[in-house]
Write an enzyme that holds these catalytic residues in place. Structure first.
Site: not given
Length: 304
Positions: A133-134
Site C-alpha cells: 500500500d502507498r
C-alpha cells in the site's frame, strides 16, 4: 539474460523438456531459438538433443527492452539486494508501488525503471512481484525479466515466499504473545477502498508475535498466510487493536505516526537459480523507530 545449469539426473531427457521444467514457456523458447542461444557442453544444440548426467546447459535469453508506457523517474532508491535476476528495494511510505493516472511517474516501478536506465541495463521492464500500500513502507521485490517473474509467481501461488511485517497497534486488552487471526475479508459495502470482515468474504489468515509492549500499545511481528487487500489493517482493527496512525480503520494518530504504522521488514524466498534461501531485511523507517524510541525513554524498563 544468461542461464546456466548442470543436469544431475541419471535418466536422459530432451533439452526442451528440461527447459520446460525450468519454467521456460513455448513462447519464450521460440524467442530463444530465434534470437538467443542454447548450448550443451559449450556447443550450440537443438532442443531435441538428449541431456546426460553431468551435461552443462547454457541459455541466452533475448533482451526484453523496456515498457514504453512506464515513465522513468530518477528519484533515488534504496537497494537491499540485487543480482542478475532480482532487485529488492526498500519502499518509503507515501510512495505508490505502481503508476496511476493521477501519478504516472512517481511510483516505485517508475523509480526502478530509472535505476535500470542509470545502470545501463538492457532489460528495463520493472516486473513487480510483491507490492505494498502507498503508506506502508518496506520491502518490494522486482524481477528483472519475465522468466524470473514467472518463477516468483509460481512461488507466490505455492505460498513459498514469506513476508514478515512490523506493526504498532493499540489494544484495549493486550494481545497474547502469539496468535492467529482467522476471519474472512471482503469489500466494505459499495466502497472501492475499504475492506471489512464479512461472512461472504475470502478466507484470510494472519499470524502475529508480540515483540514489545507499552501499556496499551504493542509492537508486533506479522506473517501473512493469505494476501487480501488491507488484510493486516482490517484484521487488527476487527479484534480491537487497530494500527496506530491508521485513521481509515480506527487507529489513533500519535506523533510522529501520521500513517499506518506498518513496515514490511523481512522477505524470505528460495532463489530459483541457486536454490539458496535468501532472507532480506529492511531497516525500520524513521517514524516508527522514533515512536519506539520515545516509548522506551518514557516507559519503566520493567514494563517493556
Amino acid at each position: 539474460m544468461k542461464l546456466h545449469w548442470v543436469y544431475d539426473k541419471d535418466i536422459p531427457v530432451m533439452v526442451k523438456t528440461f527447459l520446460r521444467e525450468k519454467g521456460i514457456s513455448k513462447r519464450l523458447l521460440a524467442q530463444i531459438k530465434q534470437a538467443g542461444t542454447i548450448k550443451v557442453n559449450g556447443i550450440e544444440q537443438i532442443v531435441l538433443v538428449y541431456l546426460q548426467n553431468g551435461d552443462q546447459i547454457d541459455v541466452v535469453i533475448p533482451d526484453e527492452g523496456e515498457h514504453e508506457t512506464t515513465k522513468e523517474s530518477h528519484i533515488p532508491i534504496e537497494v537491499l539486494f540485487e543480482d542478475e535476476f532480482f532487485l529488492v528495494v526498500n519502499k518509503p511510505s507515501g510512495t505508490a508501488s505502481i503508476p496511476s493516472k493521477l501519478h504516472p511517474d512517481l511510483s516505485m516501478a517508475n523509480r526502478v525503471k530509472g535505476y535500470y536506465a542509470r545502470q545501463g541495463y538492457a532489460n528495463r521492464i520493472p516486473h513487480v512481484v510483491t507490492r505494498l500500500d502507498r503508506d506502508t513502507s518496506g520491502i518490494m521485490l522486482f524481477a528483472k525479466h519475465r522468466l524470473s517473474h514467472a518463477w516468483m509467481d509460481q512461488q507466490l501461488r505455492k505460498k513459498q515466499i514469506k513476508k514478515y511485517y512490523t506493526a504498532i497497534i493499540q489494544a484495549l486488552s493486550p494481545l497474547e504473545e502469539h496468535g492467529m487471526i482467522d476471519y474472512p475479508i471482503g469489500r466494505d459495502g459499495d466502497s472501492i477502498i475499504t475492506r471489512t470482515v464479512t461472512e461472504d468474504g475470502k478466507p484470510s489468515l494472519t499470524e502475529y508475535w508480540v515483540q514489545q509492549s507499552f501499556e496499551q500499545d504493542q509492537v508486533v511481528k506479522i506473517l501473512l498466510h493469505t494476501g487480501r487487500t488491507h488484510q493486516i489493517r482490517v484484521h487488527f482493527s476487527h479484534i480491537g487493536a487497530p494500527l496506530i496512525g491508521d485513521d481509515l480503520y480506527g487507529g489513533p494518530i500519535q506523533d510522529p505516526l501520521f500513517r499506518q504504522a506498518l513496515h514490511c521488514k523481512e522477505l524470505e524466498f528460495v532463489h530459483p537459480m541457486t536454490n539458496q534461501t535468501l532472507s532480506i531485511v529492511a531497516p525500520m523507517p524513521n517514524d516508527m523507530q522514533q515512536w519506539i524510541n520515545q516509548k522506551l525513554s518514557t516507559t519503566p524498563k520493567e514494563e517493556v
